[in-house]
Design a protein around this motif. Structure first.
Motif, PDB file in Angstrom:
ATOM      1  N   GLY A 145      42.894  17.999  20.446  1.00  0.00           N
ATOM      2  CA  GLY A 145      43.231  19.384  20.148  1.00  0.00           C
ATOM      3  C   GLY A 145      42.087  20.121  19.483  1.00  0.00           C
ATOM      4  N   VAL A 146      41.367  19.437  18.588  1.00  0.00           N
ATOM      5  CA  VAL A 146      40.212  20.051  17.924  1.00  0.00           C
ATOM      6  C   VAL A 146      39.128  20.367  18.958  1.00  0.00           C
ATOM      7  CG1 VAL A 146      38.350  19.687  16.258  1.00  0.00           C
ATOM      8  CG2 VAL A 146      40.685  18.965  15.709  1.00  0.00           C
ATOM      9  N   LEU A 147      38.871  19.413  19.868  1.00  0.00           N
ATOM     10  CA  LEU A 147      37.856  19.635  20.902  1.00  0.00           C
ATOM     11  C   LEU A 147      38.229  20.814  21.803  1.00  0.00           C
ATOM     12  CD1 LEU A 147      36.565  16.195  22.248  1.00  0.00           C
ATOM     13  CD2 LEU A 147      35.331  17.924  20.952  1.00  0.00           C
ATOM     14  N   VAL A 148      39.504  20.892  22.162  1.00  0.00           N
ATOM     15  CA  VAL A 148      39.951  22.005  23.009  1.00  0.00           C
ATOM     16  C   VAL A 148      39.766  23.337  22.279  1.00  0.00           C
ATOM     17  CG1 VAL A 148      41.965  23.066  24.094  1.00  0.00           C
ATOM     18  CG2 VAL A 148      41.555  20.614  24.355  1.00  0.00           C
ATOM     19  N   THR A 149      40.122  23.367  20.996  1.00  0.00           N
ATOM     20  CA  THR A 149      39.944  24.591  20.199  1.00  0.00           C
ATOM     21  C   THR A 149      38.479  24.983  20.120  1.00  0.00           C
ATOM     22  OG1 THR A 149      41.879  24.016  18.859  1.00  0.00           O
ATOM     23  CG2 THR A 149      40.356  25.650  17.950  1.00  0.00           C
ATOM     24  N   TYR A 150      37.629  23.996  19.823  1.00  0.00           N
ATOM     25  CA  TYR A 150      36.196  24.267  19.782  1.00  0.00           C
ATOM     26  C   TYR A 150      35.697  24.757  21.146  1.00  0.00           C
ATOM     27  CZ  TYR A 150      35.423  22.106  15.185  1.00  0.00           C
ATOM     28  OH  TYR A 150      35.413  21.811  13.840  1.00  0.00           O
ATOM     29  N   GLY A 151      36.172  24.099  22.212  1.00  0.00           N
ATOM     30  CA  GLY A 151      35.723  24.469  23.552  1.00  0.00           C
ATOM     31  C   GLY A 151      36.058  25.907  23.897  1.00  0.00           C
ATOM     32  N   ILE A 152      37.265  26.345  23.531  1.00  0.00           N
ATOM     33  CA  ILE A 152      37.668  27.732  23.803  1.00  0.00           C
ATOM     34  C   ILE A 152      36.778  28.712  23.038  1.00  0.00           C
ATOM     35  CG2 ILE A 152      39.524  29.414  23.478  1.00  0.00           C
ATOM     36  CD1 ILE A 152      41.496  27.110  23.979  1.00  0.00           C
ATOM     37  N   LEU A 153      36.542  28.407  21.759  1.00  0.00           N
ATOM     38  CA  LEU A 153      35.709  29.294  20.948  1.00  0.00           C
ATOM     39  C   LEU A 153      34.275  29.334  21.454  1.00  0.00           C
ATOM     40  CD1 LEU A 153      37.029  28.314  17.402  1.00  0.00           C
ATOM     41  CD2 LEU A 153      37.432  30.471  18.593  1.00  0.00           C
ATOM     42  N   LEU A 154      33.737  28.172  21.820  1.00  0.00           N
ATOM     43  CA  LEU A 154      32.352  28.118  22.298  1.00  0.00           C
ATOM     44  C   LEU A 154      32.211  28.787  23.656  1.00  0.00           C
ATOM     45  CD1 LEU A 154      31.471  24.468  21.213  1.00  0.00           C
ATOM     46  CD2 LEU A 154      30.670  26.583  20.162  1.00  0.00           C
ATOM     47  N   ALA A 155      33.213  28.639  24.523  1.00  0.00           N
ATOM     48  CA  ALA A 155      33.172  29.314  25.821  1.00  0.00           C
ATOM     49  C   ALA A 155      33.210  30.831  25.634  1.00  0.00           C
ATOM     50  CB  ALA A 155      34.341  28.852  26.692  1.00  0.00           C
ATOM     51  N   ALA A 156      34.041  31.297  24.694  1.00  0.00           N
ATOM     52  CA  ALA A 156      34.092  32.732  24.410  1.00  0.00           C
ATOM     53  C   ALA A 156      32.757  33.228  23.883  1.00  0.00           C
ATOM     54  CB  ALA A 156      35.208  33.015  23.399  1.00  0.00           C
ATOM     55  N   ALA A 157      32.114  32.436  23.022  1.00  0.00           N
ATOM     56  CA  ALA A 157      30.804  32.823  22.487  1.00  0.00           C
ATOM     57  C   ALA A 157      29.755  32.909  23.595  1.00  0.00           C
ATOM     58  CB  ALA A 157      30.369  31.813  21.421  1.00  0.00           C
ATOM     59  N   PHE A 158      29.792  31.951  24.541  1.00  0.00           N
ATOM     60  CA  PHE A 158      28.817  31.952  25.636  1.00  0.00           C
ATOM     61  C   PHE A 158      29.008  33.173  26.539  1.00  0.00           C
ATOM     62  CE2 PHE A 158      27.427  30.647  29.907  1.00  0.00           C
ATOM     63  CZ  PHE A 158      26.118  30.284  29.636  1.00  0.00           C
ATOM     64  N   CYS A 159      30.260  33.481  26.870  1.00  0.00           N
ATOM     65  CA  CYS A 159      30.529  34.650  27.716  1.00  0.00           C
ATOM     66  C   CYS A 159      30.104  35.940  27.009  1.00  0.00           C
ATOM     67  CB  CYS A 159      32.016  34.699  28.069  1.00  0.00           C
ATOM     68  SG  CYS A 159      32.578  33.348  29.140  1.00  0.00           S
TER      69      CYS A 159
END
Length: 439
Positions: A227-241
């Motif tokens: 769950g932590v990885l998924v949360t981080y992944g969503i935030l990092l993907a938003a930052a990249f976009c």
């Protein structure tokens, strides 16, 4: 043959009467839940059949023993039934010891350790669900001689159909690690773990519904770190976009969707890999201060250096300006999100603490706001000569996780067995401390 001291032929179980908790709280055997169990059990048996065959082959290869382990458990209204599991321990003729196990138990096979860690050994219980003996979600069934020790209030839980997973299973996901330091594993389990499990089961039964069942199943399949990885992944993907949008004035980039997806996958892979390496997937997200800020910054900084190296060598990756903007946004998104969680937690629980004067190596009783602040202060002020090595807290959601890089070992009762014998008590409670000499 089963475990020692287990009479499989004549389990002594008494039919349990209804009492004070009330019929509505334990009305788990409703038609909607039965249909829910039937549909997902059938789907699970069909979809997971290749995995069943693979696990069966590995169990057989491990020591040549039987593939399945069957044991008498106590089910609905105290009726005994045989539960099915993939065998994770040595063959029955070689078994010796208590029903419960702890880390390092020599009876567990090499494949058994993997199955237990991933909970895959429980999959054959889908057949028990299909037979109507169990539910997907419900109190975990215990062996008859453990049930005989239930109090009248605890026996009321037998009015709820047992399940493959439940709220207690989530909280005691790392039960073997929790029992690792217990001198008498079975007695510790019966005195401290089982009563807590039953209380959690009663909490579940009081508000059980299909939505909560689905949430428990998802949490069982996906442990906390996922769950932590998924949360981080969503935030990092938003930052990249957002980084690409800022660089290109939010116009579509001059690349195909596939190329953009490849760059995103590369960036996320490096960033998440570095965060895992810096152990940022185990800690509770709402506990965030300078040590965690430094670890997050170091992890994202390392990922940025790797991306710049790939760009400089022409090996692929996003442009340099995107990499640099993304690094800043990624750090801001992650740290800002965790800071908001911290502020929300502190506003909900209150703040403030006064440090104590414990020995050199200390454990803190109470992993709330004040306990976390105490650990942070002691970790940051090396001149005090006191190093927090463990938390002990009643909140099972925090067990086997880290707060400011200090592990939450388990409940305070752990001090009564194992930990208590290895350290000298001192300080005060909530938060309290015990301490001991260096090994």
């Amino acid at each position: 043959m089963g475990y020692p001291n287990c009479n499989l032929a004549e389990p002594k179980v008494v039919e349990e009467p209804c009492n004070s908790v009330g019929q509505a709280a334990f009305a788990c055997r409703v038609s909607a839940k039965g249909l829910y169990d039937l549909i997902f059990a059938c789907c699970g048996l069909v979809v997971l059949s290749p995995l069943f065959l693979l696990i069966a082959a590995l169990v057989k290869i491990a020591d040549g023993g039987p593939i399945l382990y069957r044991q008498i458990r106590v089910g609905l209204h105290g009726r005994p039934f045989r539960i099915c599991k993939f065998r994770s321990m040595v063959s029955a003729t070689e078994q010796a010891g208590p029903f419960v196990t702890k880390n390092g138990d020599t009876r567990i096979t090499w494949i058994g350790r993997i199955l237990r860690k991933t909970k895959l050994d429980e999959l054959p219980q889908l057949w028990n669900v299909l037979k109507g003996e169990m539910s997907l979600v419900g109190p975990r069934p215990e062996v008859p001689r453990y049930v005989e020790r239930y109090t009248p209030e605890q026996r009321d839980i037998l009015r709820c159909k047992p399940g493959i997973t439940d709220l207690a299973s989530l909280c005691f996901r790392d039960e073997e690690a929790l029992l690792e330091h217990a001198d008498n594993v079975e007695e510790f389990y019966l005195q401290h773990c089982l009563p807590r499990k039953l209380r959690l089961n009663q909490e579940y039964a009081a508000r059980a519904n299909l939505l909560s069942d689905t949430w428990i199943i998802l949490r069982t399949i996906c442990p906390y770190w996922v769950g932590v990885l998924v949360t981080y992944g969503i935030l990092l993907a938003a930052a990249f976009c957002l980084a690409y949008g800022l660089i290109h004035d939010f116009a579509p980039p001059a690349m195909s969707a596939l190329e953009f997806a490849r760059e995103l996958a590369l960036v996320l892979g490096l960033q998440l890999g570095c965060l895992i390496w810096h152990k940022q997937c185990r800690g509770l997200l709402s506990y965030f201060s300078f040590p965690e800020l430094g670890q997050v910054g170091a992890a994202l900084g390392l990922a940025t250096v790797g991306l710049l190296a790939l760009w400089a060598t022409g090996a692929g990756g996003p442009p340099r300006n995107v990499i640099l903007v993304n690094a800043f946004l990624s750090f801001s998104f992650l740290s800002g999100f965790r800071l908001m969680l911290r502020l929300w937690r502190e506003r909900s629980a209150g703040t403030g603490d006064e440090p104590d004067n414990p020995p050199a190596r200390i454990g803190i009783i109470g992993a709330g706001t004040r306990g976390a602040q105490l650990a942070l202060e002691l970790s940051g002020k090396k001149n005090l000569g006191r190093i927090p090595v463990a938390f002990f807290d009643d909140d099972s959601q925090k067990w086997q996780k880290c707060i400011h890089e200090v592990p939450v070992v388990g409940m305070p009762e752990c001090l009564l067995d194992g930990w208590g014998g290895k350290a000298r008590r001192g300080g005060h409670r909530h938060p309290g401390c015990f301490g001991g000499s260096h090994p």
